[in-house]
Design an enzyme around this catalytic site. Structure first.
Site, PDB file in Angstrom:
ATOM      1  N   TYR A 530      -9.244 -15.037 -19.937  1.00 53.01           N
ATOM      2  CA  TYR A 530      -9.075 -15.578 -21.286  1.00 53.01           C
ATOM      3  C   TYR A 530      -7.716 -16.251 -21.465  1.00 53.01           C
ATOM      4  CZ  TYR A 530     -13.369 -14.256 -23.600  1.00 53.01           C
ATOM      5  OH  TYR A 530     -14.683 -14.192 -23.998  1.00 53.01           O
ATOM      6  N   HIS A 533      -4.809 -21.384 -22.603  1.00 53.62           N
ATOM      7  CA  HIS A 533      -3.746 -22.096 -23.312  1.00 53.62           C
ATOM      8  C   HIS A 533      -3.890 -23.612 -23.241  1.00 53.62           C
ATOM      9  CE1 HIS A 533      -1.583 -18.154 -22.535  1.00 53.62           C
ATOM     10  NE2 HIS A 533      -1.526 -18.287 -23.840  1.00 53.62           N
TER      11      HIS A 533
END
Length: 791
Positions: A530, A533
């Protein structure tokens, strides 16, 4: 130039250097002295003073681009108040983490009255559902096994499920998931221990049978800290593959060099960063996943007095800009609950609850939850203008506030407002509760958390992975195949008249829980995939509702922490949602990482490169590097960098950093490998390696939680609450609280994570999910007509 001041800066004695420089400036205000005083103030996190000195330096000599860059960062930091720790510094305490599970007296109401015993006709339907489920389970398990074994899911290296026919592709995905459930669930606690080393036989406190606790305890009544805040991250790889990298191995190849060469965005002719955009998503999609991460995962505060020193390469511009030869990264907090005799495998603590329970807005401890409640009719505190209250830190007060920015302000305020709307609905539907604040709050929390889980499952994930097979699979996860096939649009609902007791036919939600023999908890591997960015832009382009003209282009860093309140003071929430709905996020690929994140200031550390840290954390926490990660998850490893990427420039850069020998491919970092994958399933915003973790956890987060399985019934949620969940999607939530957006492109799209285009005919490259619109006659089960018939 004062040599003593320079020496003090190089020794990182910034207060001493600043005193010497200020003495010199009082005699001779030279540009260089101002710039050095600006740097000393910057390193001391006195950003307003740093900006003042850099401004003075540029007024004397405006030709220094490095000074101008430092001025920009210092001004943004001052606006955002990033020198303030939000939340306040706090570290894990072993005694608190190991204390017996408890619930404050009166925190939970008494259970709702049990539902009336079903009549004979209803019992017949339930029996029929059980029978269909039992037969269906045997048939589907057999088909899944046969399809997986006979047709396979891997070619030489890459998976192939997405190239199969619809039904075969879905069964192949199911086979892949079952393999992962069987081989890739591993507890971080010793065999035979309860989670959090809890004593066995604790008696469940009143109310925990029917309501979620603030800290996530008692979801499992026999293992009270399973999934609770303050418990360990679990693992999706074998213990033998967990190798905590240290010393030279931790820094090889240099993660700062990797960040600069493989992550950094290019610049245009004007020197501005250029972002490769995702055409089929909007910025709300990038915001949403950070909002969800705050509910699921965080390692807590980093350790500031125990740092990893990452050498800055000789040509790194930060060497001169900050007058330092290394970047300092605080280590992950150690696990204080480790006991003598445990295997020497690293473990870390999750600061928030592992459950999908909305803890990002409700908090992961009772004190936080109590502070956020209004005490009236179950509602939470929110201001008249739709923003959240601000505390002494200058940041909105909510359940989870790390890495705060205006996008999170929007999401948190929206779902606090949704909670309060649910309270209004329940209060109107149940006058017999007589304004019972505690009951209204806790039932509304159950409903609101389920709304968020549903949005993520059947809207966000298909939006970022717009593949027709996966879209069907995710909807089946929530509703079940029978409901998905025979009910459309708003008529779809969980727990249909015949509750088919099978996760595939009847859906996971409302059917029996299944933990596949391991306690539930999110994993270190889940955390690593996850790291998204690259979806963030450098600036926010803010518009007024219904107007395409940009009224303010705002550098992202200025919206962080307390800077968010300035944005929401200048721009109404509806305009912010309109702006985000019409701005595209960045693509998840190499050389598309936000430049501002590579030169970031965080509380306690003025120079912090998130790209470097993203690479470093996987190594530090024992997450395998790319090839071993693939092996552990049942995928084939790549044999060379030529297998990984089609772009010859990317292959050349990878070889330059990692080496060109056959064995060098084993050093490839997980993040870099996943961003470099040129072979991706059809329509995917990221590649198949990350997707393996998604396959596993997308189902497990629901299937292991009794509030989405055994307890997903009217007795817990109320009939009105279950209808609310069935009838709500992300678009409905936005329009419920910002009805003025009904005359924008939001009304024109089915999935609110798509660009809010207003054209009569939507571009399929920007709206691939229009093809799966359940309200059209083009159902994927009816053939290959996977296109929208009309706009």
């Amino acid at each position: 130039m004062n040599s003593e001041a320079l020496a003090a800066l190089d020794r990182r004695e910034f207060a001493q250097a600043l005193k010497l420089l200020e003495d010199d400036l009082a005699v001779q205000p030279e540009a260089e002295l101002h710039a050095l005083a600006g740097l000393a103030n910057f390193q001391l996190e006195r950003y307003e003073e740093a900006a003042r000195h850099y401004t003075a330096a540029l007024q004397i000599d405006g030709a220094h681009s490095a000074w101008r860059s430092m001025l920009t960062v210092a001004q943004a930091n001052a606006t955002a108040g990033v020198n303030v720790h939000v939340p306040a510094l706090q570290y894990f305490d072993a005694d608190e983490l190991l204390a017996p599970a408890s619930v404050s007296e009166g925190a939970l109401p008494s259970p709702l009255p049990p539902a009336r015993r079903a009549g004979g006709f209803k019992r017949l339907w339930l029996w029929l559902g059980w029978l269909i489920g039992a037969v269906g389970t045997l048939v589907l398990n057999g088909l899944t096994y046969l399809v997986g074994r006979i047709s396979g899911y891997r070619d030489k290296i890459w998976t192939n499920w997405y190239r199969k026919k619809m039904v075969i592709g879905v069964l192949t995905l199911a086979y892949m998931r079952e393999r992962l459930n069987k081989h890739n669930l591993s507890s971080s606690y010793p065999k035979g221990s309860l989670v959090g080393f809890q004593p066995a036989g604790q008696k469940p406190p009143p109310g925990v049978t029917h309501f979620r606790t603030a800290d996530g305890t008692w979801n499992n009544l026999a293992d009270p800290k399973e999934g609770a805040a303050g418990t360990r991250f679990l693992r999706n790889v074998e213990p033998s593959a967990i190798v905590t990298e240290t010393q030279e191995q931790l820094l090889t190849p240099n993660p700062r060099e990797i960040s600069h060469r493989l992550l950094t965005r290019d610049r245009d002719s004007d020197g501005l960063p250029t972002m490769k955009e995702v055409p089929f998503l909007n910025l709300l999609a990038a915001t949403w996943i950070q909002f969800m991460n705050g509910d699921w995962i965080n390692h807590g505060e980093i350790v500031f007095d125990d740092v990893i020193e990452v050498p800055l390469p000789d040509d790194d511009p930060a060497r001169n800009r900050y007058r330092q030869s290394a970047m300092f990264v605080g280590r992950t907090q150690p696990d204080p609950t480790r006991r003598d005799g445990e295997p020497a495998v690293t473990s870390s603590i999750n600061e928030v609850t592992h459950w999908w329970d909305g803890s990002q807005i409700y908090g992961s401890d009772q004190a936080t939850q109590d502070r956020l409640r209004s005490g009236v009719l179950g509602k939470m505190r929110i201001q008249r203008n739709g923003t959240l209250p601000v505390d002494e830190s200058g940041v909105e007060d909510t359940g989870f506030r790390r890495n705060w920015w205006v996008g999170l302000s929007m999401m948190h305020a929206l779902f606090v407002a949704e909670h309060n709307a649910i309270c209004d609905m329940l209060h109107a539907a149940h006058p017999e509760w007589d304004g019972d604040d505690n009951r209204l709050f806790n039932v509304a929390r159950l409903i609101n958390a389920a709304v968020m889980a549903k949005i993520h499952s059947v809207e966000w994930t298909p939006a970022i992975l717009p593949n027709k097979i996966l879209d069907l699979g995710l909807n089946v996860n929530w509703y079940g195949l029978a409901t998905y096939m025979f009910r459309k649009g708003k008529k779809r609902r969980t727990l249909s008249e015949i509750n088919i007791r099978n996760a595939e036919l009847g859906g996971i939600v409302g059917n029996p829980s299944d933990k596949h023999g391991q306690p539930f908890g999110l994993t270190e591997e889940f955390v690593e995939v996850y790291r998204l960015h690259s979806m963030l832009p450098e600036t926010l382009r803010l518009r007024r509702r219904g107007d395409d003209d940009v009224v303010e282009e705002l550098p992202f860093p200025e919206t962080r922490q307390s800077g968010s309140t300035g944005v929401t003071a200048r721009h109404p929430m509806s305009d912010l949602f309109y702006s985000f709905g019409n701005q595209l996020p960045g693509a998840l690929q190499l050389n598309n990482f936000p430049r501002f994140l590579q030169d970031l200031s965080i509380p306690g550390n003025p120079f912090f490169d998130v790209g470097t840290v993203d690479v470093l954390r996987a190594r530090e926490r024992g997450v395998p590097r790319y090839n071993e990660f693939r092996r552990q998850l049942g995928l084939n490893p790549i044999e060379s960098f030529d297998d990984l990427a089609d772009d010859p420039h990317i292959r050349s850069e990878l070889k330059a950093i990692y080496g060109d020998k056959p064995e060098d491919v084993e050093q490839l970092d997980l993040l870099i490998g996943t961003l470099a994958e040129g072979h991706r399933p059809s329509g995917f915003g990221f590649g198949e390696t990350m997707f393996q973790i998604f396959i596993l956890n997308a189902s497990r987060r629901l299937q292991a939680d009794r509030f989405y399985t055994d307890c997903y019934r009217e007795e817990y949620y109320t009939a009105e609450g279950m209808r609310w969940i069935d009838q709500t999607d992300f678009k409905a939530v936005i329009l419920r609280h910002h009805p003025e957006l009904a005359d924008t492109g939001l009304a024109n799209v089915k999935n609110a994570f798509e660009p809010w285009d207003e054209t009569p005919i939507l571009d399929p490259t920007r709206h691939p999910l229009r093809a799966s619109d359940s309200e059209t006659k083009d159902n994927p089960w009816l053939g290959d007509g996977y296109r929208r018939a009309s706009a």
